[in-house]
Design an enzyme around this catalytic site. Structure first.
Site, PDB file in Angstrom:
ATOM      1  N   LYS A 173      59.964  46.170  24.055  1.00 37.96           N
ATOM      2  CA  LYS A 173      61.081  45.603  24.564  1.00 37.96           C
ATOM      3  C   LYS A 173      62.357  46.647  24.715  1.00 37.96           C
ATOM      4  O   LYS A 173      62.975  47.038  23.690  1.00 37.96           O
ATOM      5  CB  LYS A 173      61.626  44.532  23.746  1.00 37.96           C
ATOM      6  CG  LYS A 173      62.722  43.375  24.235  1.00 37.96           C
ATOM      7  CD  LYS A 173      63.465  42.856  23.272  1.00 37.96           C
ATOM      8  CE  LYS A 173      64.922  43.234  23.038  1.00 37.96           C
ATOM      9  NZ  LYS A 173      65.800  43.408  23.943  1.00 37.96           N
ATOM     10  N   GLY A 226      68.017  51.118  16.782  1.00 34.44           N
ATOM     11  CA  GLY A 226      69.045  50.012  17.253  1.00 34.44           C
ATOM     12  C   GLY A 226      70.142  50.167  15.939  1.00 34.44           C
ATOM     13  O   GLY A 226      70.117  51.153  15.166  1.00 34.44           O
ATOM     14  N   THR A 228      72.102  48.951  12.426  1.00 37.13           N
ATOM     15  CA  THR A 228      71.907  48.760  11.196  1.00 37.13           C
ATOM     16  C   THR A 228      71.780  47.201  10.895  1.00 37.13           C
ATOM     17  O   THR A 228      70.887  46.800  10.125  1.00 37.13           O
ATOM     18  CB  THR A 228      72.836  49.516  10.113  1.00 37.13           C
ATOM     19  OG1 THR A 228      72.744  50.746  10.482  1.00 37.13           O
ATOM     20  CG2 THR A 228      72.530  49.412   8.615  1.00 37.13           C
ATOM     21  N   THR A 230      71.059  44.770  12.654  1.00 33.25           N
ATOM     22  CA  THR A 230      69.842  44.530  13.451  1.00 33.25           C
ATOM     23  C   THR A 230      68.630  44.636  12.814  1.00 33.25           C
ATOM     24  O   THR A 230      67.460  44.225  12.231  1.00 33.25           O
ATOM     25  CB  THR A 230      69.752  44.828  14.953  1.00 33.25           C
ATOM     26  OG1 THR A 230      70.953  44.772  15.542  1.00 33.25           O
ATOM     27  CG2 THR A 230      68.739  43.959  15.656  1.00 33.25           C
ATOM     28  N   GLU A 248      65.170  53.268  13.102  1.00 30.81           N
ATOM     29  CA  GLU A 248      65.940  54.256  13.244  1.00 30.81           C
ATOM     30  C   GLU A 248      67.393  53.612  13.431  1.00 30.81           C
ATOM     31  O   GLU A 248      67.432  52.840  14.528  1.00 30.81           O
ATOM     32  CB  GLU A 248      65.447  54.920  14.413  1.00 30.81           C
ATOM     33  CG  GLU A 248      64.288  55.933  14.368  1.00 30.81           C
ATOM     34  CD  GLU A 248      64.488  57.067  13.642  1.00 30.81           C
ATOM     35  OE1 GLU A 248      65.427  57.323  13.091  1.00 30.81           O
ATOM     36  OE2 GLU A 248      63.186  57.618  13.168  1.00 30.81           O
ATOM     37  N   CYS A 282      73.558  58.069  18.865  1.00 32.77           N
ATOM     38  CA  CYS A 282      73.558  57.783  17.168  1.00 32.77           C
ATOM     39  C   CYS A 282      73.822  59.065  16.607  1.00 32.77           C
ATOM     40  O   CYS A 282      74.260  59.101  15.356  1.00 32.77           O
ATOM     41  CB  CYS A 282      72.249  57.474  16.824  1.00 32.77           C
ATOM     42  SG  CYS A 282      70.718  58.413  17.543  1.00 32.77           S
ATOM     43  N   GLU A 385      80.386  52.599  12.049  1.00 34.52           N
ATOM     44  CA  GLU A 385      80.362  53.342  13.331  1.00 34.52           C
ATOM     45  C   GLU A 385      80.763  52.410  14.516  1.00 34.52           C
ATOM     46  O   GLU A 385      80.609  51.196  14.700  1.00 34.52           O
ATOM     47  CB  GLU A 385      78.356  53.015  13.538  1.00 34.52           C
ATOM     48  CG  GLU A 385      77.843  53.776  14.722  1.00 34.52           C
ATOM     49  CD  GLU A 385      76.648  53.375  14.943  1.00 34.52           C
ATOM     50  OE1 GLU A 385      76.250  52.226  14.866  1.00 34.52           O
ATOM     51  OE2 GLU A 385      75.895  54.446  15.101  1.00 34.52           O
TER      52      GLU A 385
HETATM   53  P1  NAP Z   1      71.152  46.683  18.532  1.00 31.57           P
HETATM   54  O1  NAP Z   1      71.994  45.619  18.949  1.00 31.57           O
HETATM   55  O2  NAP Z   1      70.638  46.698  17.096  1.00 31.57           O
HETATM   56  O3  NAP Z   1      69.858  46.526  19.477  1.00 31.57           O
HETATM   57  C1  NAP Z   1      68.591  47.141  19.411  1.00 31.57           C
HETATM   58  C2  NAP Z   1      67.688  46.748  20.190  1.00 31.57           C
HETATM   59  O4  NAP Z   1      67.088  45.362  19.231  1.00 31.57           O
HETATM   60  C3  NAP Z   1      67.726  46.014  21.354  1.00 31.57           C
HETATM   61  O5  NAP Z   1      66.802  46.061  22.383  1.00 31.57           O
HETATM   62  C4  NAP Z   1      68.233  44.448  21.007  1.00 31.57           C
HETATM   63  O6  NAP Z   1      68.165  43.695  21.924  1.00 31.57           O
HETATM   64  C5  NAP Z   1      67.191  44.354  20.081  1.00 31.57           C
HETATM   65  N1  NAP Z   1      67.519  43.265  19.124  1.00 31.57           N
HETATM   66  C6  NAP Z   1      68.646  42.529  18.678  1.00 31.57           C
HETATM   67  N2  NAP Z   1      68.675  41.631  17.914  1.00 31.57           N
HETATM   68  C7  NAP Z   1      67.066  41.608  17.610  1.00 31.57           C
HETATM   69  C8  NAP Z   1      66.373  40.919  16.463  1.00 31.57           C
HETATM   70  N3  NAP Z   1      66.935  40.050  15.571  1.00 31.57           N
HETATM   71  N4  NAP Z   1      65.409  41.135  16.300  1.00 31.57           N
HETATM   72  C9  NAP Z   1      64.619  42.430  16.893  1.00 31.57           C
HETATM   73  N5  NAP Z   1      65.354  42.834  17.968  1.00 31.57           N
HETATM   74  C10 NAP Z   1      66.504  42.470  18.200  1.00 31.57           C
HETATM   75  O7  NAP Z   1      71.601  47.861  18.997  1.00 31.57           O
HETATM   76  P2  NAP Z   1      72.264  48.640  20.075  1.00 31.57           P
HETATM   77  O8  NAP Z   1      73.664  48.068  20.231  1.00 31.57           O
HETATM   78  O9  NAP Z   1      71.418  48.274  21.448  1.00 31.57           O
HETATM   79  O10 NAP Z   1      72.355  50.264  20.002  1.00 31.57           O
HETATM   80  C11 NAP Z   1      73.100  50.676  19.519  1.00 31.57           C
HETATM   81  C12 NAP Z   1      72.874  51.128  18.161  1.00 31.57           C
HETATM   82  O11 NAP Z   1      71.654  51.928  18.108  1.00 31.57           O
HETATM   83  C13 NAP Z   1      73.851  52.145  17.352  1.00 31.57           C
HETATM   84  O12 NAP Z   1      73.877  51.508  16.091  1.00 31.57           O
HETATM   85  C14 NAP Z   1      73.319  53.247  17.336  1.00 31.57           C
HETATM   86  O13 NAP Z   1      73.332  54.297  16.215  1.00 31.57           O
HETATM   87  C15 NAP Z   1      71.537  52.860  17.059  1.00 31.57           C
HETATM   88  N6  NAP Z   1      70.741  53.950  17.621  1.00 31.57           N
HETATM   89  C16 NAP Z   1      70.251  54.845  16.480  1.00 31.57           C
HETATM   90  C17 NAP Z   1      69.377  55.743  16.868  1.00 31.57           C
HETATM   91  C18 NAP Z   1      68.495  56.634  15.901  1.00 31.57           C
HETATM   92  O14 NAP Z   1      67.713  57.303  16.049  1.00 31.57           O
HETATM   93  N7  NAP Z   1      68.816  56.365  14.576  1.00 31.57           N
HETATM   94  C19 NAP Z   1      69.087  56.036  18.291  1.00 31.57           C
HETATM   95  C20 NAP Z   1      69.916  55.516  19.180  1.00 31.57           C
HETATM   96  C21 NAP Z   1      70.851  54.448  18.998  1.00 31.57           C
HETATM   97  P3  NAP Z   1      69.321  43.219  23.021  1.00 31.57           P
HETATM   98  O15 NAP Z   1      69.855  44.424  23.292  1.00 31.57           O
HETATM   99  O16 NAP Z   1      68.970  42.190  23.784  1.00 31.57           O
HETATM  100  O17 NAP Z   1      70.293  42.536  21.846  1.00 31.57           O
END
Ligand code: NAP
Length: 482
Positions: A173, A226, A228, A230, A248, A282, A385
């Site tokens: 997804k 994604g 923390t 989530t 991650e 990130c 963040e």
């Molecule tokens: P997010 O809101 O946590 O979403 C990540 C993914 O999870 C998206 O596909 C999202 O779908 C999905 N999701 C949301 N709610 C969910 C649930 N209840 N169950 C399962 N999946 C769910 O993160 P984001 O805003 O897209 O990305 C930014 C974050 O990612 C930042 O915190 C960044 O630091 C982190 N990140 C970490 C790394 C690493 O390697 N550590 C790398 C890149 C990014 P939707 O988009 O439809 O909500």
């Protein structure tokens, strides 16, 4: 208007509900395509396809799996410009970045794991003349792969490639905010002859599609990247079902500059580390700590270099800063910049959207790279963040002090240290609690090394052997020899 489709059982299909969401180009604020508003029914169909494909794919010789995945890499590479443009429009990041970083890295991910499976090893152990043990590594079944919007194809392929290379099937997804290159990947997989059901891509909201993947009984393994918050939700669902989970998550990464650093490099790379991809990586260094002796000149040079970044239409050549990915993310950035003011910070540059970059982009979500000083290490702006083009600079006097600052957040994803004193660099690398420590560089990635976070930046490691281990189950076979 173009409609993105799910990729299920080798077919491009409409969402079962018939519902779609708007897909917005963040540089213009305009809807430019539709993305399926997927749900549990679509996930069930994808899991059924993955289940059906698993026996044959897991028994396909590694050489054949490898050849098929290499074809995927070649096909993306052959359409590099098309992919790069699509990701630029979907995400708002500069075309130069998608062309030179995101899409080439996706190609590398497929190549890396396609060839890694040709070199996989197993272990044998003789037990004192009584038994021979050998370890079998076998695919785990159906893997759920969930990725964010900041590096759309780069991160999704970083999960898909090892999962399917190891013989698993997958339900992936992408973020519904940036679905286009995942859709293009499904077309590429069909062209490359990936057997139906090996990879399924279901589009839609995290709360529906992501949650349904995480909760599905037949999905054995979850690789999630994604935020923390989530990640905690994913763990809450998956852990009681004893799924194998890799998370991650977010970061609030320290970028530490000692007075003995090569300042030309430290300034240039710290600017890149703060603002690349509009600060939406990130690994971005959003907390810059500078040794007091070098603080003032560093700040002056850093601000000047930041003001030299060209903000503009992401499709134009020479642009360093494109649009923030979405309106909610733009609002989050604005909120934190206002909070910085309330917390007593001084905005040295940026702090608001730029004047209109051009007519096409007059309704886009642009924000000027922002540099803040005068905030302590424990205020919210320096603890939470932001994930945008906002960085804070703080002076320090002693090594111990800056180690405390570096470790003084809930996160532990990465850190960067700028110094020419090698013993000092080693001391800091040992004591900073983060999954990666860069010394005199940033974002240099070797795909063989373990990658992941400590503390609330996640659990599990991806990269190289770690990924191959994550996506396989090890089994011990013990044969009596007496
Ligand atoms: P997010 O809101 O946590 O979403 C990540 C993914 O999870 C998206 O596909 C999202 O779908 C999905 N999701 C949301 N709610 C969910 C649930 N209840 N169950 C399962 N999946 C769910 O993160 P984001 O805003 O897209 O990305 C930014 C974050 O990612 C930042 O915190 C960044 O630091 C982190 N990140 C970490 C790394 C690493 O390697 N550590 C790398 C890149 C990014 P939707 O988009 O439809 O909500």
């Amino acid at each position: 208007m173009q409609s993105i489709l799910h990729y299920i059982n080798g077919q491009l299909v409409e969402p079962r509900s018939g519902n779609y969401l708007d897909n917005i180009d963040p540089a213009t604020g305009a809807v430019y395509s539709r993305v399926p508003d997927g749900d549990g029914d679509d996930v069930n169909a994808a899991v059924a396809a993955a289940e059906q494909a698993f026996p044959a794919w897991s028994q396909t010789p590694a050489e054949k799996r490898s050849a098929c995945i290499l074809k995927i890499a070649d096909a993306i590479e052959a359409r590099l410009d098309e992919f790069a443009r699509a990701e630029c429009v979907d995400n708002g990041k500069p075309l130069s970045l998608t062309r030179n970083m995101d899409i080439p890295r996706a190609v590398k991910n497929f190549r890396f794991f396609a060839t890694a499976i040709l070199h996989s090893k197993s272990e044998t152990h003789m037990t004192d003349g009584q038994a021979l043990n050998y370890t079998l590594r076998q695919p785990r079944g159906i893997c759920g792969l969930i990725s964010p919007w900041n590096l759309p194809l780069y991160l999704l392929s970083w999960k898909i490639a090892p999962a399917i290379a190891a013989g698993n099937t997958a339900v992936a997804k992408p973020s519904e905010v940036t679905p286009m290159t995942a859709f293009m990947l499904s077309e590429v997989c069909r062209e490359a002859g990936l057997p139906a059901g090996v990879l399924n891509i279901v589009h839609g909201l995290g709360a529906k599609v992501g949650a349904a993947i995480t909760a599905h009984q037949k999905v054995t393994t979850i690789s999630f990247t994604g935020g923390t918050v989530t990640g905690r939700e994913v763990a809450r669902t998956a852990a009681p079902m004893f799924k194998k989970i890799s998370l991650e998550l977010g970061g609030k990464n320290p970028n530490i500059v000692f007075a003995d650093a090569d300042m030309d490099r430290a300034v240039a790379e710290s600017v890149r580390a703060a603002f690349a991809n509009q600060g939406q990586i990130c690994l971005c260094g959003s907390r810059i700590f500078v040794e007091r002796a070098a603080y003032e000149p560093f700040v002056n040079r850093f601000v000047a270099a930041t003001q030299g970044l060209k903000i503009g239409d992401p499709l134009e050549a020479g642009v360093d800063q494109g649009a923030i990915v979405s309106k909610p993310q733009f609002e989050k950035v604005s909120f934190y910049v206002n909070l910085a003011r309330e917390e007593g910070g001084t905005i040295l540059t940026g702090g608001s959207p730029p004047p209109t970059v051009n007519d096409r982009c007059k309704n886009g979500y642009f924000f000027t790279p922002t540099v803040i000083t005068g905030l302590g290490p424990n205020c919210r702006v320096n603890q939470e963040e932001i994930f945008g083009p906002v960085t804070s600079i703080i002076p320090f006097d002693a090594e111990e002090e800056v180690i405390d600052y570096a470790n003084g957040t809930a996160y532990g994803l990465s850190a960067t240290v700028w110094t020419q004193n090698l013993p000092k660099a080693h001391r800091l690398a040992e004591r900073i609690n983060s999954g990666t420590v860069w010394v005199n560089c940033w974002l240099l990635r070797d795909l063989r090394v373990p990658f992941g976070g400590m503390k609330q930046s996640g659990v599990g490691r991806e990269g190289g052997d770690e990924a191959m281990r994550f996506f396989t189950e090890s089994k011990n076979v013990c044969i009596s020899v007496s």
